[in-house]
Design a protein around this motif. Structure first.
Motif, PDB file in Angstrom:
ATOM      1  N   GLU A 174       0.833  -1.208   0.000  1.00  0.00           N
ATOM      2  CA  GLU A 174       0.000   0.000   0.000  1.00  0.00           C
ATOM      3  C   GLU A 174       0.866   1.256   0.000  1.00  0.00           C
ATOM      4  O   GLU A 174       0.587   2.227  -0.719  1.00  0.00           O
ATOM      5  N   ALA A 175       1.943   1.243   0.790  1.00  0.00           N
ATOM      6  CA  ALA A 175       2.855   2.385   0.837  1.00  0.00           C
ATOM      7  C   ALA A 175       3.574   2.565  -0.497  1.00  0.00           C
ATOM      8  O   ALA A 175       3.794   3.693  -0.958  1.00  0.00           O
ATOM      9  N   ALA A 176       3.936   1.454  -1.129  1.00  0.00           N
ATOM     10  CA  ALA A 176       4.621   1.522  -2.419  1.00  0.00           C
ATOM     11  C   ALA A 176       3.721   2.143  -3.479  1.00  0.00           C
ATOM     12  O   ALA A 176       4.162   2.984  -4.275  1.00  0.00           O
ATOM     13  N   MET A 177       2.443   1.754  -3.505  1.00  0.00           N
ATOM     14  CA  MET A 177       1.509   2.302  -4.478  1.00  0.00           C
ATOM     15  C   MET A 177       1.261   3.788  -4.209  1.00  0.00           C
ATOM     16  O   MET A 177       1.106   4.585  -5.134  1.00  0.00           O
ATOM     17  N   GLY A 178       1.222   4.163  -2.914  1.00  0.00           N
ATOM     18  CA  GLY A 178       1.051   5.566  -2.561  1.00  0.00           C
ATOM     19  C   GLY A 178       2.232   6.400  -3.044  1.00  0.00           C
ATOM     20  O   GLY A 178       2.060   7.528  -3.525  1.00  0.00           O
ATOM     21  N   LEU A 179       3.431   5.840  -2.933  1.00  0.00           N
ATOM     22  CA  LEU A 179       4.627   6.530  -3.407  1.00  0.00           C
ATOM     23  C   LEU A 179       4.591   6.700  -4.921  1.00  0.00           C
ATOM     24  O   LEU A 179       4.893   7.783  -5.448  1.00  0.00           O
ATOM     25  N   ARG A 184       2.033   6.893  -6.854  1.00  0.00           N
ATOM     26  CA  ARG A 184       1.016   7.856  -7.266  1.00  0.00           C
ATOM     27  C   ARG A 184       1.511   9.295  -7.136  1.00  0.00           C
ATOM     28  O   ARG A 184       1.011  10.198  -7.806  1.00  0.00           O
ATOM     29  N   ARG A 185       2.503   9.499  -6.253  1.00  0.00           N
ATOM     30  CA  ARG A 185       2.975  10.863  -5.983  1.00  0.00           C
ATOM     31  C   ARG A 185       4.299  11.179  -6.666  1.00  0.00           C
ATOM     32  O   ARG A 185       4.747  12.323  -6.630  1.00  0.00           O
ATOM     33  N   ILE A 186       4.921  10.179  -7.285  1.00  0.00           N
ATOM     34  CA  ILE A 186       6.228  10.390  -7.894  1.00  0.00           C
ATOM     35  C   ILE A 186       6.075  11.116  -9.223  1.00  0.00           C
ATOM     36  O   ILE A 186       5.052  10.993  -9.900  1.00  0.00           O
ATOM     37  N   HIS A 187       7.071  11.870  -9.594  1.00  0.00           N
ATOM     38  CA  HIS A 187       7.059  12.556 -10.888  1.00  0.00           C
ATOM     39  C   HIS A 187       7.060  11.507 -12.004  1.00  0.00           C
ATOM     40  O   HIS A 187       7.828  10.537 -11.950  1.00  0.00           O
ATOM     41  N   PRO A 188       6.196  11.663 -13.013  1.00  0.00           N
ATOM     42  CA  PRO A 188       6.104  10.656 -14.074  1.00  0.00           C
ATOM     43  C   PRO A 188       7.437  10.326 -14.746  1.00  0.00           C
ATOM     44  O   PRO A 188       7.666   9.185 -15.154  1.00  0.00           O
ATOM     45  N   LYS A 189       8.323  11.299 -14.863  1.00  0.00           N
ATOM     46  CA  LYS A 189       9.606  11.037 -15.506  1.00  0.00           C
ATOM     47  C   LYS A 189      10.509  10.164 -14.660  1.00  0.00           C
ATOM     48  O   LYS A 189      11.500   9.621 -15.137  1.00  0.00           O
ATOM     49  N   GLN A 190      10.188  10.050 -13.363  1.00  0.00           N
ATOM     50  CA  GLN A 190      11.005   9.236 -12.464  1.00  0.00           C
ATOM     51  C   GLN A 190      10.346   7.888 -12.165  1.00  0.00           C
ATOM     52  O   GLN A 190      10.802   7.156 -11.299  1.00  0.00           O
ATOM     53  N   THR A 191       9.274   7.562 -12.912  1.00  0.00           N
ATOM     54  CA  THR A 191       8.531   6.337 -12.648  1.00  0.00           C
ATOM     55  C   THR A 191       9.402   5.097 -12.791  1.00  0.00           C
ATOM     56  O   THR A 191       9.401   4.212 -11.927  1.00  0.00           O
ATOM     57  N   PRO A 234      10.832  -7.745  -3.701  1.00  0.00           N
ATOM     58  CA  PRO A 234      10.830  -8.752  -4.769  1.00  0.00           C
ATOM     59  C   PRO A 234       9.603  -9.660  -4.728  1.00  0.00           C
ATOM     60  O   PRO A 234       9.158 -10.159  -5.773  1.00  0.00           O
ATOM     61  N   ASP A 235       9.020  -9.877  -3.548  1.00  0.00           N
ATOM     62  CA  ASP A 235       7.842 -10.746  -3.435  1.00  0.00           C
ATOM     63  C   ASP A 235       6.594 -10.114  -4.047  1.00  0.00           C
ATOM     64  O   ASP A 235       5.609 -10.808  -4.318  1.00  0.00           O
ATOM     65  N   HIS A 236       6.620  -8.800  -4.238  1.00  0.00           N
ATOM     66  CA  HIS A 236       5.458  -8.097  -4.800  1.00  0.00           C
ATOM     67  C   HIS A 236       5.721  -7.615  -6.230  1.00  0.00           C
ATOM     68  O   HIS A 236       5.010  -6.747  -6.719  1.00  0.00           O
ATOM     69  N   SER A 237       6.728  -8.194  -6.867  1.00  0.00           N
ATOM     70  CA  SER A 237       7.115  -7.711  -8.197  1.00  0.00           C
ATOM     71  C   SER A 237       5.988  -7.844  -9.214  1.00  0.00           C
ATOM     72  O   SER A 237       5.742  -6.923 -10.012  1.00  0.00           O
ATOM     73  N   SER A 238       5.266  -8.969  -9.188  1.00  0.00           N
ATOM     74  CA  SER A 238       4.187  -9.154 -10.174  1.00  0.00           C
ATOM     75  C   SER A 238       3.067  -8.143  -9.958  1.00  0.00           C
ATOM     76  O   SER A 238       2.500  -7.613 -10.925  1.00  0.00           O
ATOM     77  N   ASP A 239       2.739  -7.852  -8.680  1.00  0.00           N
ATOM     78  CA  ASP A 239       1.694  -6.873  -8.384  1.00  0.00           C
ATOM     79  C   ASP A 239       2.120  -5.472  -8.808  1.00  0.00           C
ATOM     80  O   ASP A 239       1.328  -4.713  -9.376  1.00  0.00           O
ATOM     81  N   LEU A 240       3.366  -5.122  -8.540  1.00  0.00           N
ATOM     82  CA  LEU A 240       3.859  -3.798  -8.899  1.00  0.00           C
ATOM     83  C   LEU A 240       3.875  -3.607 -10.412  1.00  0.00           C
ATOM     84  O   LEU A 240       3.431  -2.580 -10.933  1.00  0.00           O
ATOM     85  N   LEU A 241       4.357  -4.614 -11.131  1.00  0.00           N
ATOM     86  CA  LEU A 241       4.454  -4.503 -12.582  1.00  0.00           C
ATOM     87  C   LEU A 241       3.084  -4.441 -13.247  1.00  0.00           C
ATOM     88  O   LEU A 241       2.908  -3.808 -14.289  1.00  0.00           O
ATOM     89  N   SER A 242       2.096  -5.091 -12.640  1.00  0.00           N
ATOM     90  CA  SER A 242       0.761  -5.096 -13.234  1.00  0.00           C
ATOM     91  C   SER A 242      -0.049  -3.851 -12.881  1.00  0.00           C
ATOM     92  O   SER A 242      -0.954  -3.468 -13.626  1.00  0.00           O
ATOM     93  N   LEU A 246      10.258   2.600  -9.770  1.00  0.00           N
ATOM     94  CA  LEU A 246       9.746   1.232  -9.838  1.00  0.00           C
ATOM     95  C   LEU A 246      10.873   0.220  -9.729  1.00  0.00           C
ATOM     96  O   LEU A 246      10.743  -0.801  -9.041  1.00  0.00           O
ATOM     97  N   SER A 247      11.999   0.495 -10.376  1.00  0.00           N
ATOM     98  CA  SER A 247      13.156  -0.401 -10.291  1.00  0.00           C
ATOM     99  C   SER A 247      13.650  -0.528  -8.854  1.00  0.00           C
ATOM    100  O   SER A 247      13.988  -1.630  -8.393  1.00  0.00           O
ATOM    101  N   ALA A 248      13.658   0.597  -8.129  1.00  0.00           N
ATOM    102  CA  ALA A 248      14.090   0.576  -6.729  1.00  0.00           C
ATOM    103  C   ALA A 248      13.110  -0.225  -5.866  1.00  0.00           C
ATOM    104  O   ALA A 248      13.518  -1.003  -4.997  1.00  0.00           O
ATOM    105  N   LEU A 249      11.811  -0.056  -6.115  1.00  0.00           N
ATOM    106  CA  LEU A 249      10.806  -0.785  -5.342  1.00  0.00           C
ATOM    107  C   LEU A 249      10.856  -2.282  -5.629  1.00  0.00           C
ATOM    108  O   LEU A 249      10.640  -3.104  -4.730  1.00  0.00           O
TER     109      LEU A 249
END
Length: 256
Positions: free
Chosen positions: A2-7, A9-16, A28-36, A20-23
């Motif tokens: 939830e915190a990762a998704m909140g971050l 949503r607030r990050i500058h689009p050019k830094q997405t 690593p256990d949430h990689s599929s959820d983050l990528l989707s 995302l790579s840092a997250l």
């Protein structure tokens, strides 16, 4: 998560991509959820066999390979990558041809790709992608555009047919970024994304492709209006409030 998704949503689009790579490294256990769930600027690859470019996304990806909608092959080659059924592949080919015409008429260029696959509810899912990069030409309609990109992602879930109708759920995301440079106004950067959803029950008498096309056309019109009012309209209002232009001079923002 939830915190990762909140971050994100607030990050500058050019830094997405960097964020995302840092997250992915931290979670690593949430990689599929983050990528989707996290939309990234669309990337492009060339299908050498067909001599055409296609768009990369999570919907045509398996491991580190991406399926081309033109040749139906993975790049780099992948032996056991998933493919749509013959019937759905036929619809996918038709959708790519039709969407190419739509892209040329509405965007006057760019790259488009359509991918389809079966779901678990006896229906299917279609993903329509458009990427228009203005950085290559370096000139907008008024000559101020230095860099610019428009990425549109339309994902439609099509339910099973019941009594000649089907349920369509469209989720659309548009990512816009642009940079202008003018001697009088200096450098101006604007970027952001917008997401909307639409649900409709429609007759399948004219076919799924006609229904999906109408929904995308209607949704894109709404998204353009929203971007014009929210990003360009509000930006112009704030700039003119904080720094009123000299009398007789109008603030000109790039047109989308």
């Amino acid at each position: 998560m939830e915190a990762a998704m909140g971050l994100m949503r607030r990050i500058h689009p050019k830094q997405t991509e960097t964020a995302l790579s840092a997250l992915l490294s931290l979670l690593p256990d949430h990689s599929s959820d983050l990528l989707s769930q996290v939309d990234q600027p669309l990337q492009v690859l060339c299908d050498v066999e067909c001599g055409k470019e296609f768009i990369l996304c999570e919907y045509n990806r398996d491991a580190d390979s991406y399926r081309s909608p033109w040749s139906n092959k993975y790049h780099p080659p992948l032996e056991d990558g998933p493919h749509p059924s013959p019937e759905l592949r036929k619809l996918e080919i038709e959708a790519n041809d039709v969407f190419t015409i739509y892209r040329d008429q509405y965007y006057e260029g760019g790259i488009s790709s359509v991918y389809m696959w079966e779901d678990d509810n006896e229906g299917f899912v279609a993903c329509f992608l458009i990427k228009k990069d203005g950085s290559k030409s370096g000139h907008g309609r008024r000559g101020y555009l230095q860099e610019g990109a428009w990425d549109a992602i339309h994902v439609i879930q099509v339910g099973a047919e019941e009594e000649g109708t089907a349920h369509y759920c469209l989720t659309s995301t548009v990512m816009l970024s642009l940079t202008t440079s003018d001697e009088s106004s200096g450098t101006f950067n604007l970027s952001g994304s917008i997401r909307r959803q639409m649900n409709m029950d429609l007759s399948v008498a004219e076919g799924h492709l006609c229904n999906m096309g109408r929904m995308i056309e209607e949704m894109e019109s709404k998204l353009r209006n929203s971007l014009d009012q929210v990003y360009f309209g509000k930006t112009k209002e704030m700039v003119c409030t904080l720094r009123p232009p000299p009398e007789g001079v109008q603030l000109r923002l790039p047109e989308i």
